[in-house]
Design an enzyme around this catalytic site. Structure first.
Site, PDB file in Angstrom:
ATOM      1  N   HIS A 130       0.844  -1.212   0.000  1.00  0.00           N
ATOM      2  CA  HIS A 130       0.000   0.000   0.000  1.00  0.00           C
ATOM      3  C   HIS A 130       0.872   1.253   0.000  1.00  0.00           C
ATOM      4  O   HIS A 130       0.643   2.187  -0.782  1.00  0.00           O
ATOM      5  CB  HIS A 130      -0.905  -0.024   1.237  1.00  0.00           C
ATOM      6  CG  HIS A 130      -1.669   1.240   1.480  1.00  0.00           C
ATOM      7  ND1 HIS A 130      -3.003   1.378   1.163  1.00  0.00           N
ATOM      8  CD2 HIS A 130      -1.285   2.435   2.015  1.00  0.00           C
ATOM      9  CE1 HIS A 130      -3.404   2.597   1.484  1.00  0.00           C
ATOM     10  NE2 HIS A 130      -2.378   3.250   2.009  1.00  0.00           N
ATOM     11  N   GLU A 131       1.877   1.274   0.867  1.00  0.00           N
ATOM     12  CA  GLU A 131       2.716   2.471   0.970  1.00  0.00           C
ATOM     13  C   GLU A 131       3.564   2.678  -0.288  1.00  0.00           C
ATOM     14  O   GLU A 131       3.729   3.821  -0.752  1.00  0.00           O
ATOM     15  CB  GLU A 131       3.625   2.370   2.207  1.00  0.00           C
ATOM     16  CG  GLU A 131       2.878   2.313   3.531  1.00  0.00           C
ATOM     17  CD  GLU A 131       1.910   3.465   3.722  1.00  0.00           C
ATOM     18  OE1 GLU A 131       2.132   4.532   3.130  1.00  0.00           O
ATOM     19  OE2 GLU A 131       0.923   3.299   4.454  1.00  0.00           O
ATOM     20  N   HIS A 134       1.589   4.366  -2.927  1.00  0.00           N
ATOM     21  CA  HIS A 134       1.575   5.830  -2.776  1.00  0.00           C
ATOM     22  C   HIS A 134       2.799   6.441  -3.458  1.00  0.00           C
ATOM     23  O   HIS A 134       2.700   7.480  -4.124  1.00  0.00           O
ATOM     24  CB  HIS A 134       1.579   6.217  -1.293  1.00  0.00           C
ATOM     25  CG  HIS A 134       0.228   6.183  -0.653  1.00  0.00           C
ATOM     26  ND1 HIS A 134      -0.883   6.793  -1.202  1.00  0.00           N
ATOM     27  CD2 HIS A 134      -0.198   5.633   0.517  1.00  0.00           C
ATOM     28  CE1 HIS A 134      -1.927   6.607  -0.403  1.00  0.00           C
ATOM     29  NE2 HIS A 134      -1.532   5.900   0.641  1.00  0.00           N
ATOM     30  N   GLU A 208      -6.294   6.990  -1.060  1.00  0.00           N
ATOM     31  CA  GLU A 208      -6.221   5.828  -0.179  1.00  0.00           C
ATOM     32  C   GLU A 208      -6.877   4.611  -0.830  1.00  0.00           C
ATOM     33  O   GLU A 208      -6.346   3.501  -0.776  1.00  0.00           O
ATOM     34  CB  GLU A 208      -6.890   6.137   1.167  1.00  0.00           C
ATOM     35  CG  GLU A 208      -6.089   7.077   2.061  1.00  0.00           C
ATOM     36  CD  GLU A 208      -4.726   6.533   2.396  1.00  0.00           C
ATOM     37  OE1 GLU A 208      -4.609   5.345   2.765  1.00  0.00           O
ATOM     38  OE2 GLU A 208      -3.748   7.294   2.285  1.00  0.00           O
TER      39      GLU A 208
END
Length: 286
Positions: A130-131, A134, A208
């Protein structure tokens, strides 16, 4: 769809700024406010990684010091075809994580000591995916653009309020339209900052959702990411991150502040239940 929403919200924010600027300060005042907002936000963007890492007392770690964390980041960076980010650990028992940096070449990911204790390896991989999404999606840049435009709107409204206080609309009153213009200005000064804030939050929530989906596809572990989100959220409600700052709460994978927002409309993070539901749907597709 989330990318479309982001572009749409940024477009609305830009049009709102241009409309308010033209109405209140003319072209010259509008460009001055935009220039100042861009300067402030670009400065923050350029040094954002150093500022936020220092704020949370994050310490760099090597693969010998944190083999599971650094190994997961290295593997995912290779899958993403991006440079290996710097890896940091935050000394806090509250499980959470965030990514920062102005580009994939200048990125960093940070995880708390608590997250390393609470999550299993698959869940940790899901969070790091997930990070890194980003980072790959350049969400820091998108957030900075949104903040710059919103900041310019706030500055225009402040200029208009000072103009009202010191008689800046005297010419309008002399032409007979003063009362109407002043009433319109008062309405705009109340509604415009609220609308700008809501759009900023909508952009953050869209990013997100996008990071959840692209991260889950990257690691092929959507259920592990969903489980990690539930564990982190439950822990945050019991034990918030001690040094959490509302100004940087949007960076974390789960809101690090105690409890949930009164209304999802005013939250920088999407509802947890919705995120988990989407990840379960994605798991069935995969």
């Amino acid at each position: 769809m989330n990318m479309f929403k982001t572009v749409f919200f940024l477009t609305v924010l830009t049009l709102l700024f241009l409309g308010i600027g033209g109405l209140l300060g003319g072209r010259q005042g509008m460009m001055m406010a935009l220039g100042l907002a861009l300067a402030i936000n670009l400065g923050s963007y350029w040094f954002s990684d150093k500022i936020v890492l220092a704020m949370y007392r994050a310490k760099p770690v090597t693969e010998q010091e944190a083999p599971e964390l650094v190994g997961a980041v290295r593997h995912l960076a290779q899958l993403s075809n991006i440079p290996m980010p710097k890896v940091y650990v935050i000394p806090s028992e509250a499980p959470n994580a965030f990514a920062t940096g102005r580009s994939p070449k200048h990125a960093a990911v940070a995880a708390t000591t608590g997250i390393l204790k609470v999550l299993d390896q698959d869940e940790l991989i899901g969070v790091m995916a997930h990070e890194l999404s980003h980072v790959r999606n350049r969400d820091i840049l998108i957030g900075t653009v949104a903040a710059a435009i919103a900041g310019a709107i706030y500055m225009l409204i402040d200029m208009a309020r000072w103009g009202l206080m010191f008689g800046g609309h005297r010419d309008d009153r002399e032409r007979g339209g003063g009362a109407l213009n002043i009433a319109a200005l008062l309405v705009i000064s109340i509604l415009a900052p609220l609308i700008a804030m809501l759009i900023q939050m909508a952009v953050s929530r869209s990013r997100e959702y996008q990071a959840d989906e692209s991260g889950a596809r990257l690691c092929r572990k959507p259920l592990a990411l969903a489980s990690a989100l539930e564990k982190i959220s439950a822990a945050a409600s019991r034990r918030p991150l001690e040094q959490a700052n509302p100004a940087t709460a949007h960076l974390f994978i789960v809101n690090p502040l105690r409890g949930q927002a009164l209304m999802n409309l005013f939250s920088t993070h999407p509802p947890l239940e919705k995120r988990v539901e989407i990840l379960h749907q994605l798991a069935r597709q995969l």
